[in-house]
Design a protein around this motif. Structure first.
Motif, PDB file in Angstrom:
ATOM      1  N   GLU A 265      33.935  33.399  30.124  1.00 58.73           N
ATOM      2  CA  GLU A 265      32.483  33.379  30.907  1.00 58.73           C
ATOM      3  C   GLU A 265      32.726  32.750  32.190  1.00 58.73           C
ATOM      4  O   GLU A 265      32.007  33.398  33.219  1.00 58.73           O
ATOM      5  CB  GLU A 265      31.412  32.936  30.010  1.00 58.73           C
ATOM      6  N   VAL A 266      33.202  31.529  32.391  1.00 54.57           N
ATOM      7  CA  VAL A 266      33.465  30.983  33.465  1.00 54.57           C
ATOM      8  C   VAL A 266      34.421  31.788  34.532  1.00 54.57           C
ATOM      9  O   VAL A 266      33.913  31.858  35.815  1.00 54.57           O
ATOM     10  CB  VAL A 266      33.723  29.539  33.337  1.00 54.57           C
ATOM     11  N   ALA A 267      35.299  32.032  33.857  1.00 57.85           N
ATOM     12  CA  ALA A 267      36.371  32.985  34.824  1.00 57.85           C
ATOM     13  C   ALA A 267      35.618  34.190  35.262  1.00 57.85           C
ATOM     14  O   ALA A 267      35.784  34.619  36.563  1.00 57.85           O
ATOM     15  CB  ALA A 267      37.481  33.225  34.102  1.00 57.85           C
ATOM     16  N   ARG A 268      34.919  35.012  34.440  1.00 60.13           N
ATOM     17  CA  ARG A 268      34.258  36.245  35.005  1.00 60.13           C
ATOM     18  C   ARG A 268      33.066  36.016  35.878  1.00 60.13           C
ATOM     19  O   ARG A 268      33.167  36.864  37.027  1.00 60.13           O
ATOM     20  CB  ARG A 268      33.737  36.832  33.658  1.00 60.13           C
ATOM     21  N   GLU A 269      32.412  34.906  35.862  1.00 58.93           N
ATOM     22  CA  GLU A 269      31.555  34.549  36.989  1.00 58.93           C
ATOM     23  C   GLU A 269      32.249  34.326  38.263  1.00 58.93           C
ATOM     24  O   GLU A 269      31.825  34.741  39.181  1.00 58.93           O
ATOM     25  CB  GLU A 269      30.755  33.101  36.463  1.00 58.93           C
ATOM     26  N   LEU A 270      33.229  33.258  38.276  1.00 58.99           N
ATOM     27  CA  LEU A 270      34.131  33.242  39.547  1.00 58.99           C
ATOM     28  C   LEU A 270      34.779  34.695  40.039  1.00 58.99           C
ATOM     29  O   LEU A 270      34.502  34.520  41.124  1.00 58.99           O
ATOM     30  CB  LEU A 270      35.142  32.315  39.148  1.00 58.99           C
ATOM     31  N   ALA A 271      34.994  35.550  39.330  1.00 61.06           N
ATOM     32  CA  ALA A 271      35.841  36.621  39.509  1.00 61.06           C
ATOM     33  C   ALA A 271      34.844  37.613  40.182  1.00 61.06           C
ATOM     34  O   ALA A 271      34.886  38.197  41.317  1.00 61.06           O
ATOM     35  CB  ALA A 271      36.424  37.325  38.546  1.00 61.06           C
ATOM     36  N   GLN A 272      33.633  37.491  39.519  1.00 58.35           N
ATOM     37  CA  GLN A 272      32.708  38.450  40.108  1.00 58.35           C
ATOM     38  C   GLN A 272      31.823  37.869  41.439  1.00 58.35           C
ATOM     39  O   GLN A 272      31.480  38.669  42.269  1.00 58.35           O
ATOM     40  CB  GLN A 272      31.464  38.501  39.134  1.00 58.35           C
ATOM     41  N   ALA A 273      31.953  36.596  41.500  1.00 60.63           N
ATOM     42  CA  ALA A 273      31.485  36.061  42.861  1.00 60.63           C
ATOM     43  C   ALA A 273      32.320  36.350  44.148  1.00 60.63           C
ATOM     44  O   ALA A 273      31.922  36.600  45.118  1.00 60.63           O
ATOM     45  CB  ALA A 273      31.678  34.467  42.808  1.00 60.63           C
ATOM     46  N   ILE A 274      33.822  36.725  43.739  1.00 59.00           N
ATOM     47  CA  ILE A 274      34.536  37.036  44.796  1.00 59.00           C
ATOM     48  C   ILE A 274      34.336  38.510  45.275  1.00 59.00           C
ATOM     49  O   ILE A 274      34.225  38.809  46.553  1.00 59.00           O
ATOM     50  CB  ILE A 274      36.072  36.920  44.155  1.00 59.00           C
ATOM     51  N   VAL A 275      33.829  39.419  44.332  1.00 61.18           N
ATOM     52  CA  VAL A 275      33.313  40.604  44.783  1.00 61.18           C
ATOM     53  C   VAL A 275      32.368  40.705  45.504  1.00 61.18           C
ATOM     54  O   VAL A 275      32.186  41.390  46.348  1.00 61.18           O
ATOM     55  CB  VAL A 275      33.377  41.688  43.267  1.00 61.18           C
TER      56      VAL A 275
END
Length: 412
Positions: A265-275
């Motif tokens: 969940e943390v990794a996904r939030e960081l990845a979506q922030a990049i987009v």
């Protein structure tokens, strides 16, 4: 401006026991900016990572792979921005090695216990002397609550710093997970062109940690795209310090599913922030492909849509020229796809419209509906391939005038 994203406040980023972070202005490429970060790990911490598949990978990527292969007992990470130290041959490797030796000497550890990371302009040699000169300031700045400052110090063309943090109950004990990432352009999975660092105070056995970092990447950083370019420096590191008292040694542990889900969940939030902070982005687009025979072919279709400059520019203009999506599904490479059995929907703000079915325009679809849906800041494209039960999701953004301007001026 990023699409519906702002950097969490420093108070929202929970310290992870066993991790301290310090930043400094080293003048690596530009003056008067924090461009050097040191992360110190207590003895007993473990680390695992995944890296770019670009064959011209940067010197620090090569060293990280070597040092992790020698053992997971990593004690420090050092990150510089401004210069990628990629495409720099033997001198670049020497500069990365000198950086590791400098950190080792500063902290009293072995050089192989240091992981170096660089991001910035490719084909320029890292000025190792500036990095080494900045390490003392980084060491003096080391603190447990340094995540917010570090998130800012690893930025390049990012317009906002990216960070995420969670505290969860695992088996009746509190576990903390905090991470930071950077990236805005040259984004393409395999890894995406980014740096990501996530730490937890849970203890995770080395084999499980290696498995988790790959699974977390596949559900986050390997499920985003901005422009289809794969960088030379992409790295995602997962750290487990074991300071919480929770120790998971095998996948059969009842606490493992909850811990794994929280990290992802943390990794996904960081990845979506990049987009959301994609260079020039004005819209955040979710591409959900279902009804495939395999996850791989679902991703293949999702990336064909997400990489298409025609699709992305149509979203920027809110132009419902949605035959471009249909065309992307058709050229994605599924040779036996029955187009008559596929369907495409467009959705935003709780409204979903069937755009395409039976190989053509859906009977009830109108351009007015498509234009209205496409004007939203967050849009979902849903595709059903009609050939199985597999599904996959990819996140991307639109392609605007500013993307060209940012990348045309990148080195100035």
């Amino acid at each position: 401006m990023p699409v519906n994203y702002s950097t969490p406040a420093a108070s929202q980023l929970h310290p992870v026991a066993g991790v301290r972070l310090g930043v400094a202005e080293a003048g690596i490429r530009k003056k008067d900016r924090r461009d050097l970060t040191l992360i110190a790990l207590d003895e007993g911490a473990r680390a695992a990572g995944v890296f770019t598949k670009n064959r011209f990978c940067a010197a620090p990527v090569t060293l990280c792979r070597q040092h992790l292969a020698a053992g997971s007992d990593i004690r420090a990470l050092v990150i510089n921005t401004g210069i990628a130290n990629a495409g720099t041959g033997a001198p670049g490797m020497a500069a990365a090695e000198a950086t590791c030796h400098g950190v080792a000497e500063t902290l009293g550890i072995a050089p192989r216990q240091v992981l170096p990371f660089s991001t910035g302009v490719i084909l320029e040699l890292l000025p190792a002397e500036r990095v080494l000169a900045g390490l003392a300031a980084c060491q003096a700045d080391l603190k447990a609550d340094g995540w917010h400052a570090a998130a800012h110090a690893i930025m390049t063309t990012d317009t906002v710093a990216k960070a995420a943090s969670r505290r969860v109950q695992i088996g009746g004990q509190r576990v903390t997970i905090t991470g930071i990432s950077k990236g805005a352009g040259m984004i393409r999975p395999n890894m995406a062109t980014m740096l990501g660092f996530v730490a937890t105070d849970a203890g995770i056995a080395p084999a499980l940690l290696n498995s988790l970092v790959k699974e977390a990447a596949d559900h986050s950083f390997n499920a985003i795209t901005v422009d289809g370019d794969t960088s030379t420096n992409d790295s995602f590191i997962l750290i487990a310090t074991g300071k919480s008292g929770v120790e998971v040694s095998d996948a059969g542990d009842a606490r493992w599913p909850a811990l794994k889900a929280a990290v992802i969940e943390v990794a996904r939030e960081l990845a979506q922030a990049i987009v959301r902070d994609g260079e020039g982005a004005t819209k955040f687009i979710t591409i959900a492909v279902e009804g495939g025979r395999t996850i791989e072919e679902c991703r293949q279709v999702a990336y064909a849509i997400g990489h298409s400059p025609l699709v992305k520019t149509a979203f920027f203009a809110s132009d419902p020229n949605l035959g471009r999506i249909q065309a992307a599904v058709g050229y994605a490479g599924i040779e036996d796809l029955d187009v008559a059995g596929s369907r495409i929907w467009l959705a935003s703000n709780g409204e979903e419209a069937l755009v395409s079915e039976h190989g053509g325009r859906a009977a009830g679809y109108t351009e007015e509906t498509g234009s209205r849906i496409m004007q939203a800041a967050e849009i979902t494209v849903r595709v059903h391939l009609g050939r199985g039960e597999a599904q996959a999701t990819v996140w991307t953004c639109d392609l605007s005038y500013d993307y060209v301007k940012i990348n045309a001026d990148y080195r100035s």
